[in-house]
Design a protein around this motif. Sequence first.
Motif, PDB file in Angstrom:
ATOM      1  N   ASP A 696      22.069  25.599  47.957  1.00 31.45           N
ATOM      2  CA  ASP A 696      23.051  25.161  47.413  1.00 31.45           C
ATOM      3  C   ASP A 696      23.570  23.331  47.417  1.00 31.45           C
ATOM      4  N   GLN A 699      29.618  19.884  48.984  1.00 30.07           N
ATOM      5  CA  GLN A 699      30.992  19.529  47.883  1.00 30.07           C
ATOM      6  C   GLN A 699      30.626  17.581  47.949  1.00 30.07           C
ATOM      7  N   GLU A 700      30.958  17.140  49.285  1.00 30.30           N
ATOM      8  CA  GLU A 700      30.065  16.365  49.419  1.00 30.30           C
ATOM      9  C   GLU A 700      29.221  15.342  48.979  1.00 30.30           C
ATOM     10  N   ASN A 722      27.725  22.181  41.307  1.00 25.31           N
ATOM     11  CA  ASN A 722      28.786  21.181  40.718  1.00 25.31           C
ATOM     12  C   ASN A 722      29.185  20.497  41.409  1.00 25.31           C
ATOM     13  N   ALA A 723      28.758  19.895  42.149  1.00 24.46           N
ATOM     14  CA  ALA A 723      28.217  18.916  42.843  1.00 24.46           C
ATOM     15  C   ALA A 723      27.148  17.373  42.468  1.00 24.46           C
ATOM     16  N   GLU A 726      28.835  15.164  39.069  1.00 28.68           N
ATOM     17  CA  GLU A 726      29.929  13.765  39.929  1.00 28.68           C
ATOM     18  C   GLU A 726      28.757  12.686  40.118  1.00 28.68           C
TER      19      GLU A 726
END
Length: 812
Positions: A696, A699-700, A722-723, A726
């Motif tokens: 994984d 998030q950053e 998910n990151a 973005e």
Amino acid sequence: MDGHMMINNENFLDSIPFDECVNSIDCGGDYNLDSVPASGCYNQYHCPCEMNARQNLGTSCAGASRIPRAAARPRQSLSPRINYAFQPVFHERTSKEDDTLLTDTLWKLARKTGTLNLTNKGMARVPERLFDINEADADTKKRTLEQLSINEEDAWWNQVPLNNLDLSSNALTHISPKIENLSTLTVLQLHDNALVELPPQISKLEKLVRLNLSHNKLKELPPDLYSLPELRHLNISHNEFEELNPDISNLHMLEFLDAGNNNINSLPGGIGFLVRLTALLLANNHIKELPPDIVYMRSLQKLDLMKNDLVALPEDMGLLRKLQFLYVQHNDIKELPSFDGNEMLSELHASNNYIDHVPKELCENLPHLKILDLRDNKITQLPDEVCLLRNLNRLDITNNSISVLPVTLSTLAHLISLQVDGNPIKTIRRDILQCGTARILKTLHDRAQAKERTDGGADDLPCSSSAAGSQLSMQKQQQQQQLPANMTDNYQQPNCAQSPFMRCHCRCQCQHFMQHQQQHLLQQQPEQRYAFYYQQFAEKYEQEQQQQPHQPHHHQQQQQLDQLQFGQANQYAPQPQMIYRNSHGGHYMPGYSGMPVSQLDAFNPYKLRHSRTLAVNLEGLTDVPAHVFELASEEKVHVVDFARNHLSTLPKGLQHMSDLVTELVLSHNVINNVPPFISQFTRITFLNLSNNLIKDLPQEFGLLNTLRELNIANNRFEALPNALYELQGLEILIASDNQIKALNVAGLQNLPRLSTLDLRNNNIEHVPPTLGNLTNITHLELVGNPFRQPRHQILMKGTDSIMSYLRDRIPT
């Protein structure tokens, strides 16, 4: 009835007795004409066997293949035959029909946006109304100011001059001289028509920036066209040009020229004056030689000369210092130049020529080469210096005459594709060759290691490190108590400078000298060792001070020089008691995590400054000390490469370079997690984390707005993090060879610039049809997943077929 006679009577069947007509298999109709001559039935237009019957001139298309029926169908009444009147499918279009294509809706839209699209309308003539689009129409002139204020959107003051006109994919043979009325045009698309000439008035379009004339029947351009002052993009490919007008050199602003797929025999002298040209495409012509001044195109980045009649390339190709892509496949080239000066070249495609050897100088002069395609040539041997192509990703030597592969190939840390089929290689078993790149390199690795153990053969290798276990030559050197007898001769090569830091053209010999010299220094007294380092540092300092005497950075260099002069140990001159032996038998210094002394050249401040690259591969590193990155930061390094080591995470010291790094390569390590400080890299555009153990991303990670290409292939992802959704600037995402089970189309929709998506060899069981709506994706790879739809045949047709297939299955 003569079997060769053509019968055109449509009512011929009405004269046949009814009891002779039963169901027919071959003709697919309602009649069996066994008793009727073949030319009677099979020349009817409704019969599917018509073509065979006409070609056989009376021979029945049923023949011996007719299957007799057990019983005939019940007799049926015949309906009256329709007498078809055949009309031609196409007819000549009239001007009135073409004029109707420019509807009021398109007219108003063009006046609002400045763009008019009339592509693929089947036009034979340009609508006359088009040439007056920049003028107020009759209806507007009749309206009063009050009426225009009520319907202000149609008022003349809201009109946008036409600047983009697309007339492509029609049947135009001529363009009206009235084209000069559209003087505001900046883009004109006329490709895929049947143009045989252009009007001279096209030269009046002085604002024209982009002109596409490809896929027509042009043999020349109006002379005045070459005076267009703003033209930057010109495409005349797929026409009938036999030469380029010398006046083309007057297009001083031209940046892109595509003249491929013509009949051009030679290039005009003076073409070198196109100094702004970045792409020159001349594929599929008959060019035999290049003019000498082509090397003056100092901005040229892409040169395509494939499928011509070239016999040689200019020796001074090195003057094209910005050249990145060179395509010379399918020519008659016998020898490659040295490419001295082409350090930016990243792709060289020279397949299907008559090349018989690879120059050693070529390997030395192309440090950034990533793709080298030499298939289908006459090459008999690869030089050991191929290991100097440190960034090579793909090497294709298919169908040559190579019998031995150099063991130095195993030193190429980034080589992921090695194609050797069609060569008489006898030193490696065929089953190993068929196992692919990794197995071949491992075999070469083992042989290099064995050779070092037995006879010290690594002394003859041109590279200072190899895949055989970090420094094949180190063990040999440790056993030597003095320099070899021939070291003096090797050092005093004609092209070598006396200082080991000076640039020379015999890099291999100098690297050997440096290795032996460093090993020799370990056995000397401290004052001798300091004197050597001082001499190195002083010579380079004096040289650069003469070139840039006023830069503040030299004050720091002078301080380091003073420290060396007084015998004070620092990171460039280690003390004797700081040197130990590592597990490989080599020497290392504390603080450098077991790095061999010979690899300290990677941290040489001058090398860092000039290459802007910090690269250490195949050294088994488990960590990198922070002061290494501090040094790299001081030298403004922007490329960091620690591929093929044993790193378990990103070194903490990388944070010192967070505002400098643009490319970060950490592939082929054992990284299992990416720390959150990765978000601090505000300039990174390329990140390679492939072949690790990552499951994984933090998030950053989504804060990397500058990231354009991400490679996370061959890890342990079960889903795209998910990151990633973005990353607004992401263009290329390679996530093959993972364990991804499902696609998040909604997340992918948040990536507006994503053009390449590689998801091969995952566990995807279902491909959502809505994926076909992501029209920004131009390259999609899905092979090797367990889903059933789309089928493999569709996947092999390419991205367009896959996306079209998916769109057709979106529920309405």
